[in-house]
Every structure is written in structure tokens, then in C-alpha cells.
Design a protein around this motif. Structure first.
Motif, PDB file in Angstrom:
ATOM      1  N   LYS A 101       0.817  -1.215   0.000  1.00  0.00           N
ATOM      2  CA  LYS A 101       0.000   0.000   0.000  1.00  0.00           C
ATOM      3  C   LYS A 101       0.850   1.264   0.000  1.00  0.00           C
ATOM      4  O   LYS A 101       0.529   2.246  -0.650  1.00  0.00           O
ATOM      5  CB  LYS A 101      -0.938  -0.004   1.215  1.00  0.00           C
ATOM      6  CG  LYS A 101      -2.120  -0.950   1.064  1.00  0.00           C
ATOM      7  CD  LYS A 101      -3.111  -0.769   2.204  1.00  0.00           C
ATOM      8  CE  LYS A 101      -4.324  -1.681   1.983  1.00  0.00           C
ATOM      9  NZ  LYS A 101      -5.321  -1.514   3.065  1.00  0.00           N
ATOM     10  N   GLY A 102       1.952   1.211   0.776  1.00  0.00           N
ATOM     11  CA  GLY A 102       2.827   2.379   0.855  1.00  0.00           C
ATOM     12  C   GLY A 102       3.576   2.682  -0.426  1.00  0.00           C
ATOM     13  O   GLY A 102       4.177   3.753  -0.565  1.00  0.00           O
ATOM     14  N   SER A 103       3.547   1.741  -1.386  1.00  0.00           N
ATOM     15  CA  SER A 103       4.200   1.963  -2.679  1.00  0.00           C
ATOM     16  C   SER A 103       3.334   2.802  -3.616  1.00  0.00           C
ATOM     17  O   SER A 103       3.784   3.220  -4.676  1.00  0.00           O
ATOM     18  CB  SER A 103       4.508   0.624  -3.357  1.00  0.00           C
ATOM     19  OG  SER A 103       5.265  -0.212  -2.514  1.00  0.00           O
ATOM     20  N   PHE A 104       2.084   3.032  -3.203  1.00  0.00           N
ATOM     21  CA  PHE A 104       1.134   3.798  -4.013  1.00  0.00           C
ATOM     22  C   PHE A 104       0.827   5.134  -3.348  1.00  0.00           C
ATOM     23  O   PHE A 104       1.079   5.325  -2.161  1.00  0.00           O
ATOM     24  CB  PHE A 104      -0.175   3.018  -4.171  1.00  0.00           C
ATOM     25  CG  PHE A 104      -0.062   1.761  -4.994  1.00  0.00           C
ATOM     26  CD1 PHE A 104      -0.395   1.770  -6.339  1.00  0.00           C
ATOM     27  CD2 PHE A 104       0.375   0.584  -4.413  1.00  0.00           C
ATOM     28  CE1 PHE A 104      -0.301   0.606  -7.092  1.00  0.00           C
ATOM     29  CE2 PHE A 104       0.469  -0.586  -5.156  1.00  0.00           C
ATOM     30  CZ  PHE A 104       0.137  -0.572  -6.509  1.00  0.00           C
ATOM     31  N   ILE A 105       0.271   6.045  -4.130  1.00  0.00           N
ATOM     32  CA  ILE A 105      -0.264   7.280  -3.570  1.00  0.00           C
ATOM     33  C   ILE A 105      -1.435   6.909  -2.658  1.00  0.00           C
ATOM     34  O   ILE A 105      -2.163   5.952  -2.922  1.00  0.00           O
ATOM     35  CB  ILE A 105      -0.727   8.226  -4.698  1.00  0.00           C
ATOM     36  CG1 ILE A 105       0.467   8.616  -5.585  1.00  0.00           C
ATOM     37  CG2 ILE A 105      -1.384   9.482  -4.135  1.00  0.00           C
ATOM     38  CD1 ILE A 105       0.082   9.310  -6.867  1.00  0.00           C
ATOM     39  N   LYS A 106      -1.623   7.639  -1.603  1.00  0.00           N
ATOM     40  CA  LYS A 106      -2.677   7.332  -0.635  1.00  0.00           C
ATOM     41  C   LYS A 106      -4.031   7.194  -1.316  1.00  0.00           C
ATOM     42  O   LYS A 106      -4.390   8.007  -2.175  1.00  0.00           O
ATOM     43  CB  LYS A 106      -2.731   8.437   0.429  1.00  0.00           C
ATOM     44  CG  LYS A 106      -3.563   8.065   1.649  1.00  0.00           C
ATOM     45  CD  LYS A 106      -3.429   9.125   2.727  1.00  0.00           C
ATOM     46  CE  LYS A 106      -4.183   8.700   3.983  1.00  0.00           C
ATOM     47  NZ  LYS A 106      -4.039   9.702   5.070  1.00  0.00           N
ATOM     48  N   ASN A 107      -4.750   6.136  -0.956  1.00  0.00           N
ATOM     49  CA  ASN A 107      -6.080   5.818  -1.493  1.00  0.00           C
ATOM     50  C   ASN A 107      -6.066   5.366  -2.955  1.00  0.00           C
ATOM     51  O   ASN A 107      -7.117   5.302  -3.598  1.00  0.00           O
ATOM     52  CB  ASN A 107      -7.040   7.020  -1.361  1.00  0.00           C
ATOM     53  CG  ASN A 107      -7.238   7.437   0.085  1.00  0.00           C
ATOM     54  OD1 ASN A 107      -7.313   6.591   0.978  1.00  0.00           O
ATOM     55  ND2 ASN A 107      -7.304   8.737   0.321  1.00  0.00           N
ATOM     56  N   GLN A 108      -4.870   5.038  -3.490  1.00  0.00           N
ATOM     57  CA  GLN A 108      -4.810   4.559  -4.870  1.00  0.00           C
ATOM     58  C   GLN A 108      -4.271   3.132  -4.970  1.00  0.00           C
ATOM     59  O   GLN A 108      -3.939   2.667  -6.054  1.00  0.00           O
ATOM     60  CB  GLN A 108      -3.936   5.502  -5.717  1.00  0.00           C
ATOM     61  CG  GLN A 108      -4.568   6.851  -5.962  1.00  0.00           C
ATOM     62  CD  GLN A 108      -3.828   7.660  -7.011  1.00  0.00           C
ATOM     63  OE1 GLN A 108      -3.008   7.145  -7.759  1.00  0.00           O
ATOM     64  NE2 GLN A 108      -4.128   8.954  -7.071  1.00  0.00           N
ATOM     65  N   TYR A 109      -4.189   2.454  -3.851  1.00  0.00           N
ATOM     66  CA  TYR A 109      -3.660   1.087  -3.863  1.00  0.00           C
ATOM     67  C   TYR A 109      -4.502   0.182  -4.754  1.00  0.00           C
ATOM     68  O   TYR A 109      -5.729   0.182  -4.685  1.00  0.00           O
ATOM     69  CB  TYR A 109      -3.622   0.520  -2.448  1.00  0.00           C
ATOM     70  CG  TYR A 109      -3.258  -0.955  -2.385  1.00  0.00           C
ATOM     71  CD1 TYR A 109      -1.976  -1.367  -2.747  1.00  0.00           C
ATOM     72  CD2 TYR A 109      -4.187  -1.908  -1.995  1.00  0.00           C
ATOM     73  CE1 TYR A 109      -1.632  -2.717  -2.692  1.00  0.00           C
ATOM     74  CE2 TYR A 109      -3.855  -3.257  -1.934  1.00  0.00           C
ATOM     75  CZ  TYR A 109      -2.571  -3.652  -2.291  1.00  0.00           C
ATOM     76  OH  TYR A 109      -2.228  -4.980  -2.255  1.00  0.00           O
ATOM     77  N   ASP A 110      -3.834  -0.570  -5.609  1.00  0.00           N
ATOM     78  CA  ASP A 110      -4.514  -1.487  -6.518  1.00  0.00           C
ATOM     79  C   ASP A 110      -3.759  -2.817  -6.505  1.00  0.00           C
ATOM     80  O   ASP A 110      -2.658  -2.922  -7.050  1.00  0.00           O
ATOM     81  CB  ASP A 110      -4.560  -0.910  -7.935  1.00  0.00           C
ATOM     82  CG  ASP A 110      -5.318  -1.810  -8.901  1.00  0.00           C
ATOM     83  OD1 ASP A 110      -5.814  -2.869  -8.469  1.00  0.00           O
ATOM     84  OD2 ASP A 110      -5.402  -1.465 -10.092  1.00  0.00           O
ATOM     85  N   SER A 111      -4.360  -3.816  -5.880  1.00  0.00           N
ATOM     86  CA  SER A 111      -3.705  -5.127  -5.782  1.00  0.00           C
ATOM     87  C   SER A 111      -3.596  -5.812  -7.140  1.00  0.00           C
ATOM     88  O   SER A 111      -2.846  -6.780  -7.292  1.00  0.00           O
ATOM     89  CB  SER A 111      -4.476  -6.023  -4.813  1.00  0.00           C
ATOM     90  OG  SER A 111      -5.815  -6.203  -5.258  1.00  0.00           O
ATOM     91  N   ASN A 112      -4.346  -5.322  -8.125  1.00  0.00           N
ATOM     92  CA  ASN A 112      -4.332  -5.925  -9.467  1.00  0.00           C
ATOM     93  C   ASN A 112      -3.367  -5.213 -10.419  1.00  0.00           C
ATOM     94  O   ASN A 112      -3.323  -5.534 -11.603  1.00  0.00           O
ATOM     95  CB  ASN A 112      -5.742  -5.900 -10.066  1.00  0.00           C
ATOM     96  CG  ASN A 112      -6.710  -6.763  -9.272  1.00  0.00           C
ATOM     97  OD1 ASN A 112      -6.369  -7.875  -8.870  1.00  0.00           O
ATOM     98  ND2 ASN A 112      -7.905  -6.235  -9.018  1.00  0.00           N
ATOM     99  N   LYS A 113      -2.619  -4.245  -9.914  1.00  0.00           N
ATOM    100  CA  LYS A 113      -1.647  -3.546 -10.748  1.00  0.00           C
ATOM    101  C   LYS A 113      -0.631  -4.553 -11.291  1.00  0.00           C
ATOM    102  O   LYS A 113       0.006  -5.296 -10.536  1.00  0.00           O
ATOM    103  CB  LYS A 113      -0.921  -2.478  -9.922  1.00  0.00           C
ATOM    104  CG  LYS A 113       0.250  -1.789 -10.611  1.00  0.00           C
ATOM    105  CD  LYS A 113      -0.196  -0.696 -11.546  1.00  0.00           C
ATOM    106  CE  LYS A 113       0.986   0.091 -12.085  1.00  0.00           C
ATOM    107  NZ  LYS A 113       0.597   1.156 -13.011  1.00  0.00           N
ATOM    108  N   VAL A 114      -0.462  -4.586 -12.611  1.00  0.00           N
ATOM    109  CA  VAL A 114       0.452  -5.540 -13.241  1.00  0.00           C
ATOM    110  C   VAL A 114       1.865  -4.966 -13.220  1.00  0.00           C
ATOM    111  O   VAL A 114       2.138  -3.947 -13.867  1.00  0.00           O
ATOM    112  CB  VAL A 114       0.032  -5.847 -14.690  1.00  0.00           C
ATOM    113  CG1 VAL A 114       1.030  -6.819 -15.333  1.00  0.00           C
ATOM    114  CG2 VAL A 114      -1.373  -6.443 -14.711  1.00  0.00           C
TER     115      VAL A 114
END
Length: 495
Positions: free
Chosen positions: A366-379
Motif C-alpha cells: 500500500k505504501g508503494s502507491f499514492i494514498k487511497n490509490q492502492y490497486d492489488s491488481n496492478k500488473v
């Protein structure tokens, strides 16, 4: 139109494999770093000293909002912005030049009307240099088509992994280490394979090597090994003008490394010394008080044992008057080195610790993304991290490091002795430099800052050994290819 078609034909005839590889890598970079939801690194407190060179500051002033554990991609550009035009300031590293370039590109594109810098402009500059370095390596003249494909595939699998490229969306010095090391290797291969290199080819290499050596203060000691390569160039290129350019280039690199070293702030130097003692020499020591006295420090400073350098709220302030007057003037990295030389068993413990803490990579979270933009399906490419997690004993075993290093060293020396042509011998010097860059990290980080942020300080160890793994794969493929060729030729002769 005709010229464009001619250029396309030229690329197709001469660089088709390289082009395909670069396109694949570019697609991965764009998807990971530029297409929402984008991935990057969050600030752990190191960003500010780098950001200042671009005249950047955090949007928020509150500590909790700056260090919220998420990746931030927008930063304010100061107005006025004097540091944008200052070449050297405290804690200078070579990547600050790239930051200035990226900020300038941003300002030009936005007509100097926006003051909200997007970190992807810096990632773009990093990516361009990264791709140039890869192109120069893959197009090495001694590679046949098969080796080019293998080399490119290794780059795609290993070095487009998130454990490496997410540093491009950050203000960490590791990004500069990655791109300048590959550019250093690439410009060198480009230089040594030319029959009649020009002075500009030497300039390219000296610029790239200087960029790598000053990408982090931790890289500066590797100048000792780089000087061997410079000496090799001087020996094998006998033209007067070229030798003069090598001497000038060497002196300039030494000077810039000196600037980088002496630009370190007192706080940075004290932090490193503090951690080298309390998180290094004294860590897990059966006799901490005696060790402290052996390195010339009064045992009264034992009160700092187990006390963080950044915890300055209590009575034991690492930057308090007593420490500044009596501790830091009486300790040096030379004394710490002598201590480990006198206690080889303790040095061996630290080397084993380095191996045990190697490859401290993790998958994006989650911390690798901008806040509230976490996407577990990001390829994204997580193969490198998967291999580390799948085979931890292979990646964190001192005997694997030593065994691989010895084999690598012996084979390199064998080629240096057997083949006396200029290209091979100069190539071996670079192979040995990569080995020295990696193997030295089993010792240098613990000498320089103990176990403080240990996993991160071992980054060059990971990068160098991954590069050597790629070299090993290419060498094995080369041997198999040569043996197969010889086998089929013998069959044809028998027929």
C-alpha cells in the motif's frame, strides 16, 4: 520521408534485437512508473537533503502528513529557487544534476506557470539514461544474436523488477546508482570495442563512471578500484592525446569525488560515526565497555548504547555538547577499521551479518502507491522478489557469496592471462570492478554506518551480484554455443 524509411531500415538491419528489448523495457517502465496507479517509494527522512537541490519542498508542513507511509508524487517548487542554479551544496550527489534537469524540463513544459512538481519528470530522466545504458550493453560487439537475446531477457526479468525501478519515483540515491552503473558499463563496452576510439568516447565513460562513484557517498571508496581501470586504459591506449585525456579525466573524477566527500554535512558524518560504533562495534559484543575503550572512547558514553541517533528528546542527545566535544573528535573510521583488523572474529561476524541481510527487497504494498490509490491488481514485474522469497538460503548465505565470488574471480583471471588482446583484458578489468563493487559491500556498510538502515545500505551488494549473475548466465551460454558449434563442425567434417 525517405530519410525516415532509411533510418528504420538501418535500425532493422543493425539493431532489431536491441530495439525490441528496449521497447519491452520501456513498456514496463511506463506502466509501472507513469500510468496510474503509479508506483514509487515513500520518504523515510532521506528525501529532504536531495530535494533541496531542485528547490523542492513537501506540500504539507505537518510531520504526520509528510511521513504518512505512502508514496508522494507532487512537491512544491520554491519561488525564488536559488538552489536550482547552485551546482554544489551540502550532501551533494551526482543525481542532483538530473533533478535540476527534470525540474527545468517541468518548468519549460508548463511555461514556468506551475509550482507543483511531479516526480515522474525525474523518473523520466532516470528512465532515459537507464535505457541508454541497457542499449550500449546489449549492443556489445562481441555478443552474437543469441547472447543479445539472453542479455536482454535477463535485463527484463531482473532489472525491471519493482525492487529496482520503483527507486526512479523517489529521491533516494539508489536510483542514481542503478542508472549510472549500467551507463558506466555500457560506455566502457562501447569504448573498448572500437578500433580507433576518439577522445569523446573516453569522455562518455569518465562522465558515467564519475556519476556512479558520486551517486551515493557510499560509492566513493570504489574510486580505488576504478583507478585500476583508468590505469588499464592508460596502458593499452598509447596515443599521446588519448593518454593526456585519460590523465585529465582521472584528475577530474578524483576532484569531484573529493567534492562529494567533503560536501557531507557534520550531522551526516556524525550520524555515520555514531552508528558505526553503537550499531556496529558494540552490537552483539560480549564486552561492549572494553571495546569502547579500545577504540579510544571513554566508557561513560556507554549510556548511548541502544540509543538511536535520531532520538534527541531524552537526556542522551547524540548531538549534545559532551558528544561533540569528547566523542566525535576521538573517533574515526580508521580506528574502527583497526579494531576489526585486530578482531578478525568480530569482522567475520559482521560479514556474515551483511550476507544475512542481503536482498532485503519486498513486493509492492500500500505504501508503494499514492494514498487511497492502492490497486492489488496492478500488473508489475515482481519476479526478482519472488525468486528471493522462494530461495532465501541461496540469496542470504555467506558461503554462496564467497563460493560464487571465488569462481567468478578465478575465471576472470584465467581469461586475463590466456587472452592478451586489448579488448579482452580491458573487459576483464570491468568484470573485476563489478566484483569489487559487490564484495566490498559485505564490509564497507558496516564500517561506515553499522547496522543503521542496514538492508538499504546493502543495495549495491544486491545490484552488483545480480549483474554478476547475468554475466555468469551469458558466459555459460557462450560456452555452450562454442561447444555446440565445434560439435556440429566435427560432424560435418566426418560426413
Amino acid at each position: 520521408m525517405l530519410r525516415i524509411l532509411e533510418k528504420i531500415k538501418y535500425i532493422k538491419d543493425n539493431y532489431l534485437i536491441e530495439t525490441i528489448i528496449l521497447v519491452i523495457i520501456a513498456i514496463i517502465l511506463i506502466n509501472t512508473l507513469f500510468v496510474y496507479p503509479i508506483v514509487g517509494k515513500c520518504d523515510n527522512g532521506d528525501f529532504e537533503r536531495f530535494m533541496r537541490y531542485g528547490g523542492l519542498k513537501n506540500i504539507h508542513n505537518e510531520y504526520k502528513k509528510i511521513y504518512d507511509g505512502y508514496f508522494h508524487n507532487k512537491f512544491l517548487i520554491s519561488n525564488p529557487n536559488p538552489l536550482l542554479f547552485v551546482p554544489v551544496y551540502i550532501n551533494w550527489v551526482s543525481s542532483t544534476i538530473l533533478l535540476k534537469i527534470s525540474v527545468f524540463i517541468f518548468l519549460v513544459i508548463h511555461g514556468f506557470s506551475s509550482n507543483l512538481f511531479d516526480i515522474r519528470y525525474l523518473a523520466f530522466v532516470y528512465c532515459v539514461i537507464f535505457l541508454i545504458g541497457i542499449f550500449l550493453i546489449v549492443s556489445f560487439k562481441r555478443f552474437n544474436s543469441i547472447l543479445k537475446i539472453i542479455c536482454g531477457a535477463f535485463f527484463i526479468v531482473f532489472f525491471t523488477s519493482t525492487c529496482y525501478i520503483t527507486y526512479f519515483n523517489s529521491f533516494f540515491g539508489e536510483a542514481g546508482t542503478i542508472i549510472f552503473l549500467f551507463l558506466n558499463i555500457g560506455t566502457y563496452l562501447y569504448l573498448i570495442t572500437r578500433e580507433k576510439p576518439e577522445i569523446r568516447h573516453f569522455i562518455y565513460f569518465f562522465l558515467a563512471s564519475c556519476g556512479f562513484l558520486t551517486a551515493k557517498s557510499q560509492n566513493i571508496p570504489l574510486l580505488v578500484f576504478m583507478l585500476i581501470i583508468y590505469a588499464g586504459l592508460f596502458v593499452y591506449y598509447k596515443q599521446k592525446k588519448i593518454r593526456i585525456s585519460i590523465i585529465i579525466g582521472t584528475l577530474i573524477v578524483i576532484s569531484i569525488c573529493g567534492i562529494g566527500y567533503f560536501s557531507l554535512s557534520d550531522t551526516m558524518n556524525r550520524n555515520n560515526l555514531y552508528q558505526s560504533v553503537f550499531l556496529g562495534v558494540l552490537r552483539d559484543s560480549p564486552t561492549p565497555e572494553r571495546d569502547l575503550q579500545e577504540i579510544g572512547i571513554d566508557k561513560k558514553f556507554m549510556v548511548f548504547y541502544g540509543h538511536s541517533f535520531y532520538d534527541r528528546k531524552g537526556e542522551q542527545d547524540p548531538l549534545g555538547k559532551e558528544m561533540i566535544d569528547d566523542f566525535y573528535p576521538n573517533i574515526s573510521f580508521g580506528k574502527i577499521l583497526v579494531f576489526y583488523i585486530n578482531h578478525p572474529d568480530r569482522l567475520w561476524e559482521k560479514i556474515v551479518d551483511s550476507a544475512n541481510n542481503a536482498y532485503a527487497f519486498s513486493n509492492i504494498k500500500k505504501g508503494s502507491f499514492i494514498k487511497n490509490q492502492y490497486d492489488s491488481n496492478k500488473v508489475v514485474n515482481g519476479i526478482r522478489v519472488y525468486l528471493i522469497e522462494k530461495f532465501p538460503k541461496l540469496h542470504r548465505n555467506i558461503y554462496v557469496f564467497i563460493g560464487f565470488s571465488i569462481l567468478y574471480l578465478l575465471i576472470s583471471i584465467f581469461y586475463f592471462i590466456k587472452y592478451k588482446d586489448r579488448t579482452t583484458r580491458l573487459l576483464v578489468l570491468m568484470l573485476l570492478f563489478i566484483l569489487a563493487s559487490g564484495a566490498s559491500q559485505l564490509v564497507l556498510p558496516v564500517l561506515g554506518s553499522g547496522h543503521g538502515d542496514f538492508g538499504k545500505h546493502l543495495f549495491l551488494l544486491n545490484l552488483s551480484y545480480d549483474i554478476m549473475a547475468g554475466i555468469a548466465v551469458l558466459w555459460i551460454a557462450h560456452i555452450i554455443y562454442k561447444c555446440s558449434l565445434k560439435y556440429f563442425k566435427n560432424i560435418i567434417r566426418l560426413k
